[in-house]
Scaffold this active site. Structure first.
Site, short mmCIF file in Angstrom:
data_model
loop_
_atom_site.label_atom_id
_atom_site.label_comp_id
_atom_site.label_asym_id
_atom_site.label_seq_id
_atom_site.Cartn_x
_atom_site.Cartn_y
_atom_site.Cartn_z
CG ASN A 9 -2.00 -0.96 0.92
OD1 ASN A 9 -2.61 -1.15 0.30
ND2 ASN A 9 -2.00 -2.01 1.93
CG ASP A 96 -1.35 -8.66 1.05
OD1 ASP A 96 -2.61 -9.13 0.82
OD2 ASP A 96 -1.01 -7.57 1.87
NE ARG A 97 -5.30 -11.37 5.55
CZ ARG A 97 -6.40 -11.43 6.16
NH1 ARG A 97 -7.60 -10.86 5.27
NH2 ARG A 97 -6.93 -12.25 7.32
CB THR A 172 -1.22 16.05 24.76
OG1 THR A 172 -1.91 16.67 25.54
CG2 THR A 172 -2.10 15.49 23.35
#
Length: 244
Positions: A9, A96-97, A172
């Site tokens: 990606n 890909d998996r 934060t």
């Protein structure tokens, strides 16, 4: 020699194999694809096959321009894989998996296997000891978690990855780092614990861009291999040739 290419990606990874040995690895951006492959083929002139697994937005033509120099192969759902796909929606399972599941099946026979790929997303893929692919999970990776906090709130800053100083964030910025990074680690350990409670004879393979970072922090014993997808791509291609 075989050149394997994984189009993800956010970036592209490639490797040149001679047999089961990796000769060299490469990482580049999508817009560098044709130039990068040209340089690889100039260096490794004996490459006979280019094997591609893609979940990214790259046109096939970018690979097909090299057809006059070597054979180009795109792995698809129609190819033969060494596992039984029991996913309820098999056509939607990312290639890909499927390649990761294939590599786990071929490299670790007769075991329950969980493959964790920590990249843009974290994917979990489970193949049981009888070579049934049962599914897994998908969740945001580190970068997406940072971006989501910034993009979907009014005032939280966009931060780059940083290991938190303490698990209690006293500002934060430190609270975001603690929540993103520790949450990332706790999630993965939690999934692993769930699988371990249900399955024995169990192996965990960790891969992806964040594998090295995670390997040092997960409480569970794992096999970390950032090149596992490319290795699996080479092995899956060989399995396809042997079984056609």
């Amino acid at each position: 020699m075989i050149l394997t290419v994984d189009v993800g990606n956010t970036r592209i990874k490639a490797a040149v194999f001679e047999g089961n040995s990796v000769l060299e690895n490469f990482v580049f951006q999508n817009n560098e694809l044709e130039t990068a492959i040209e340089k690889i083929l100039q260096k490794f002139k004996n490459c006979s096959d280019l094997v591609v697994a893609s979940v990214g937005n790259v046109e096939k033509q970018s690979f097909l321009i090299f057809e006059n120099r070597l054979k180009v192969h795109f792995l698809t759902h129609e190819d033969k894989f060494p596992f039984i796909n029991k996913y309820a929606t098999p056509k939607t399972l990312g290639i890909d998996r499927m390649v990761l599941a294939s590599g786990a099946t071929l490299q670790y026979p007769r075991q329950n296997r969980l493959v964790i790929d920590a990249g843009t997303c974290i994917t979990y893929d489970f193949i049981d000891e009888n070579d049934n692919y049962l599914g897994g999970a998908i969740s945001p990776g580190l970068r997406l978690r940072y971006e989501a906090l910034h993009n979907y709130t009014a005032k939280l800053p966009l931060l780059s990855f940083e290991i938190p100083e303490e698990y209690i964030g006293n500002s934060t910025v430190q609270a975001i780092h603690s929540g993103v990074v520790n949450g990332f680690v706790y999630e993965i350990d939690g999934f692993i614990d769930e699988y371990r409670s249900d399955y024995s004879n169990f192996i965990i393979i960790l891969t992806g861009g964040d594998a090295e970072f995670l390997a040092k922090r997960l409480k569970n014993t794992i096999f970390a291999n950032s090149n596992f997808l490319l290795e699996s791509l080479s092995q899956t291609f060989q399995y396809k040739i042997d079984n056609d």
